[in-house]
Design an enzyme around this catalytic site. Structure first.
Site, PDB file in Angstrom:
ATOM      1  N   GLY A  16      14.682  -4.398  37.823  1.00  0.00           N
ATOM      2  CA  GLY A  16      14.718  -5.684  38.532  1.00  0.00           C
ATOM      3  C   GLY A  16      13.382  -6.000  39.183  1.00  0.00           C
ATOM      4  N   ARG A  72      14.558  -4.534  30.668  1.00  0.00           N
ATOM      5  CA  ARG A  72      15.401  -3.347  30.573  1.00  0.00           C
ATOM      6  C   ARG A  72      15.342  -2.923  29.119  1.00  0.00           C
ATOM      7  NH1 ARG A  72      18.130  -5.752  35.298  1.00  0.00           N
ATOM      8  NH2 ARG A  72      17.687  -4.163  36.848  1.00  0.00           N
ATOM      9  N   GLY A 106      12.688   0.818  40.070  1.00  0.00           N
ATOM     10  CA  GLY A 106      13.730   1.457  40.864  1.00  0.00           C
ATOM     11  C   GLY A 106      14.131   2.805  40.305  1.00  0.00           C
ATOM     12  N   ASP A 107      15.261   3.312  40.742  1.00  0.00           N
ATOM     13  CA  ASP A 107      15.614   4.686  40.352  1.00  0.00           C
ATOM     14  C   ASP A 107      15.879   4.836  38.852  1.00  0.00           C
ATOM     15  OD1 ASP A 107      17.944   3.276  40.566  1.00  0.00           O
ATOM     16  OD2 ASP A 107      18.896   4.602  42.020  1.00  0.00           O
ATOM     17  N   THR A 156      11.886  -2.656  44.704  1.00  0.00           N
ATOM     18  CA  THR A 156      13.237  -3.237  44.668  1.00  0.00           C
ATOM     19  C   THR A 156      13.535  -3.839  46.031  1.00  0.00           C
ATOM     20  OG1 THR A 156      15.614  -2.725  44.678  1.00  0.00           O
ATOM     21  CG2 THR A 156      14.139  -0.904  45.111  1.00  0.00           C
ATOM     22  N   ASP A 178      16.325  -3.915  47.391  1.00  0.00           N
ATOM     23  CA  ASP A 178      17.526  -3.308  47.986  1.00  0.00           C
ATOM     24  C   ASP A 178      17.250  -2.227  49.032  1.00  0.00           C
ATOM     25  OD1 ASP A 178      18.931  -4.939  46.253  1.00  0.00           O
ATOM     26  OD2 ASP A 178      19.004  -3.409  44.680  1.00  0.00           O
ATOM     27  N   ASP A 183      17.042   0.867  48.620  1.00  0.00           N
ATOM     28  CA  ASP A 183      18.056   1.912  48.436  1.00  0.00           C
ATOM     29  C   ASP A 183      17.487   3.190  47.834  1.00  0.00           C
ATOM     30  OD1 ASP A 183      17.472   0.803  46.010  1.00  0.00           O
ATOM     31  OD2 ASP A 183      19.550   0.589  45.341  1.00  0.00           O
ATOM     32  N   ARG A 205      23.688 -21.801  59.195  1.00  0.00           N
ATOM     33  CA  ARG A 205      24.156 -21.855  60.594  1.00  0.00           C
ATOM     34  C   ARG A 205      24.251 -23.299  61.099  1.00  0.00           C
ATOM     35  NH1 ARG A 205      24.189 -18.917  65.359  1.00  0.00           N
ATOM     36  NH2 ARG A 205      23.349 -17.020  64.453  1.00  0.00           N
ATOM     37  N   ARG A 263      32.726 -24.249  61.396  1.00  0.00           N
ATOM     38  CA  ARG A 263      33.192 -23.528  60.215  1.00  0.00           C
ATOM     39  C   ARG A 263      32.919 -22.041  60.318  1.00  0.00           C
ATOM     40  NH1 ARG A 263      31.056 -27.798  55.724  1.00  0.00           N
ATOM     41  NH2 ARG A 263      32.886 -29.160  55.829  1.00  0.00           N
ATOM     42  N   GLY A 297      21.873  -6.218  47.430  1.00  0.00           N
ATOM     43  CA  GLY A 297      21.700  -4.876  47.973  1.00  0.00           C
ATOM     44  C   GLY A 297      22.333  -3.793  47.111  1.00  0.00           C
ATOM     45  N   ARG A 298      22.918  -4.222  45.988  1.00  0.00           N
ATOM     46  CA  ARG A 298      23.659  -3.283  45.122  1.00  0.00           C
ATOM     47  C   ARG A 298      24.640  -2.466  45.954  1.00  0.00           C
ATOM     48  NH1 ARG A 298      20.182  -0.702  40.298  1.00  0.00           N
ATOM     49  NH2 ARG A 298      19.118   0.374  41.976  1.00  0.00           N
ATOM     50  N   LYS A 321      33.995 -19.150  70.849  1.00  0.00           N
ATOM     51  CA  LYS A 321      33.132 -19.326  69.688  1.00  0.00           C
ATOM     52  C   LYS A 321      33.770 -20.348  68.737  1.00  0.00           C
ATOM     53  CE  LYS A 321      29.901 -16.427  67.522  1.00  0.00           C
ATOM     54  NZ  LYS A 321      29.409 -15.527  66.673  1.00  0.00           N
TER      55      LYS A 321
HETATM   56  P1  ADP Z   1      15.752  -0.005  38.101  1.00  0.00           P
HETATM   57  O1  ADP Z   1      14.501   0.711  37.754  1.00  0.00           O
HETATM   58  O2  ADP Z   1      15.483  -1.231  38.921  1.00  0.00           O
HETATM   59  O3  ADP Z   1      16.789   0.921  38.707  1.00  0.00           O
HETATM   60  P2  ADP Z   1      17.224   0.030  35.558  1.00  0.00           P
HETATM   61  O4  ADP Z   1      18.260   0.953  36.028  1.00  0.00           O
HETATM   62  O5  ADP Z   1      17.654  -1.138  34.724  1.00  0.00           O
HETATM   63  O6  ADP Z   1      16.373  -0.611  36.743  1.00  0.00           O
HETATM   64  O7  ADP Z   1      16.179   0.876  34.705  1.00  0.00           O
HETATM   65  C1  ADP Z   1      15.057   0.266  34.119  1.00  0.00           C
HETATM   66  C2  ADP Z   1      14.742   0.881  32.771  1.00  0.00           C
HETATM   67  O8  ADP Z   1      14.458   2.286  32.934  1.00  0.00           O
HETATM   68  C3  ADP Z   1      15.881   0.858  31.776  1.00  0.00           C
HETATM   69  O9  ADP Z   1      15.971  -0.379  31.084  1.00  0.00           O
HETATM   70  C4  ADP Z   1      15.497   1.989  30.828  1.00  0.00           C
HETATM   71  O10 ADP Z   1      14.540   1.561  29.889  1.00  0.00           O
HETATM   72  C5  ADP Z   1      14.865   2.987  31.772  1.00  0.00           C
HETATM   73  N1  ADP Z   1      15.892   3.994  32.115  1.00  0.00           N
HETATM   74  C6  ADP Z   1      16.887   3.901  33.030  1.00  0.00           C
HETATM   75  N2  ADP Z   1      17.670   4.992  33.019  1.00  0.00           N
HETATM   76  C7  ADP Z   1      17.173   5.792  32.055  1.00  0.00           C
HETATM   77  C8  ADP Z   1      17.538   7.058  31.524  1.00  0.00           C
HETATM   78  N3  ADP Z   1      18.607   7.727  31.994  1.00  0.00           N
HETATM   79  N4  ADP Z   1      16.780   7.582  30.540  1.00  0.00           N
HETATM   80  C9  ADP Z   1      15.712   6.910  30.052  1.00  0.00           C
HETATM   81  N5  ADP Z   1      15.332   5.711  30.494  1.00  0.00           N
HETATM   82  C10 ADP Z   1      16.025   5.148  31.484  1.00  0.00           C
END
Ligand code: ADP
Length: 324
Positions: free
Chosen positions: A11, A72, A102-103, A126, A128, A130, A155, A163, A171-172, A214
């Site tokens: 993302g 992706r 991200g992760d 990201t 988020d 997170d 607001r 309302r 934030g996933r 309120k």
């Molecule tokens: P983010 O990095 O924001 O968490 P994604 O989870 O969509 O986003 O991961 C981004 C890209 O990283 C994926 O489209 C894929 O190409 C690669 N990726 C994610 N998980 C794996 C995995 N387990 N093994 C190999 N590549 C991965």
């Protein structure tokens, strides 16, 4: 280290461009070559590279999104895809990689390193917030500012019409955006996945604030909240129990991911880019760059992926007191 590749993956988030700029300029500063990889891992597999220099990244520190595009890639999840990516990098003379993402992106980077011994460094991008190993991820501060600006506007309507608004924020699975924007925008209740207050308590809180005078309320709901209802179901639930409440819903959506990065995110991105490149130059690999107590720190990618970022309990308490 002679040639570094940089890509953005997963993302998008405001501040990614400032991070690309920083990576490229740090390479230029140390007289190392640098290539930008378009469309994340998919572009790596396809060899969609562009040689960059200090001037390639002019006028982007202030821009949201990512000039390198993000994607992706299903192919990168296969051994064949990663092999193809490795071949393309090798053919281009690239010997190290900086991944802004991200992760999920870090998981891919780690696998890539394990298979080919290719040095990798991660920058957490990201909104988020997170990710374990950093107090702040890139884009988070900007997103918070965007969210409170939006809630401020809601607001106005909420108070003009007496309302009750349920406002869903991103934030996933984490409640960082909801909790911080909720406190910042003066929300009455904040529903986050880390803390299930329950529907009964939510109703009680709304009733109590009515009794104390309120006339309108803002409830910020994290998209990953586990109360078991999305914002539309929450609206229905409250209307069933209190037909006299005038309830509205607002899902803020992707506006939260866009826009010019805040000064904080630009500075953070600049610091992270320098740290990422200079760590590679020191021979380090498999780390994520992060900021902790205002110092740049490295966390092993493995930990960054597996660990979770904790919600601030002191802030939870502040939120509760502010809702009195
Ligand atoms: P983010 O990095 O924001 O968490 P994604 O989870 O969509 O986003 O991961 C981004 C890209 O990283 C994926 O489209 C894929 O190409 C690669 N990726 C994610 N998980 C794996 C995995 N387990 N093994 C190999 N590549 C991965």
């Amino acid at each position: 280290v002679k040639k570094i590749a940089v890509l953005t993956s997963g993302g998008d988030a405001p501040g990614m461009n400032a991070a690309i700029r920083s990576v490229v300029r740090t390479c230029a500063y140390h007289n190392i070559e640098v290539v930008g990889v378009y469309r994340g891992y998919q572009g790596m597999i396809e060899g969609d590279f562009e040689e960059m220099n200090a001037r390639s990244v002019r006028d982007i520190i202030n821009r949201g999104g990512t000039i390198l595009k993000s994607a992706r890639s299903k192919d990168f999840k296969t051994p064949e895809g990663r092999k193809a990516a490795y071949e393309k990098l090798k053919a281009a003379g690239v010997d190290s990689l900086v991944v802004i993402g991200g992760d999920g992106s870090f998981t891919g980077a780690l696998l890539f390193n394990k298979e080919f011994g290719f040095p990798v460094m991660g920058i957490p991008g990201t909104i988020d917030n997170d990710i374990y190993g950093t107090d702040f991820t890139l884009g988070y501060d900007t997103a918070l500012n965007t969210v409170i600006e939006a809630i401020d506007k809601i607001r106005d309507t909420a108070s003009s019409h007496n309302r009750l608004f349920f406002i869903e924020v991103m934030g996933r699975d984490a409640g960082h955006i909801a909790l911080n924007s909720g406190v910042g925008a003066g929300a009455e209740e904040i529903l986050i996945p880390e803390e299930n207050i329950g529907l009964k308590k939510l109703l009680e809180s709304l009733e109590k604030s009515r009794r104390t005078g309120k006339t309108s309320s803002l409830v910020v709901v994290a998209e990953g909240d586990k109360i078991g209802k999305n914002v539309f179901e929450l609206k229905e639930y409250v209307e069933q129990h209190h037909p006299d409440y005038d309830v509205r819903v607002s899902v803020l959506g992707h506006m939260q991911r866009g826009g010019a990065p805040s000064c904080f995110d630009r500075v953070l991105a600049s610091r992270m880019g320098v740290k990422a490149v200079e760590s590679l130059l020191e021979g380090k690999s498999n780390y994520m760059v992060g900021i902790r107590n205002n110092k740049m720190e490295l966390t092993p990618l493995e930990k960054a992926i597996k660990g979770s970022s904790k919600i601030d309990t002191e802030l939870l308490r502040v939120a509760e007191i502010m809702a009195t």
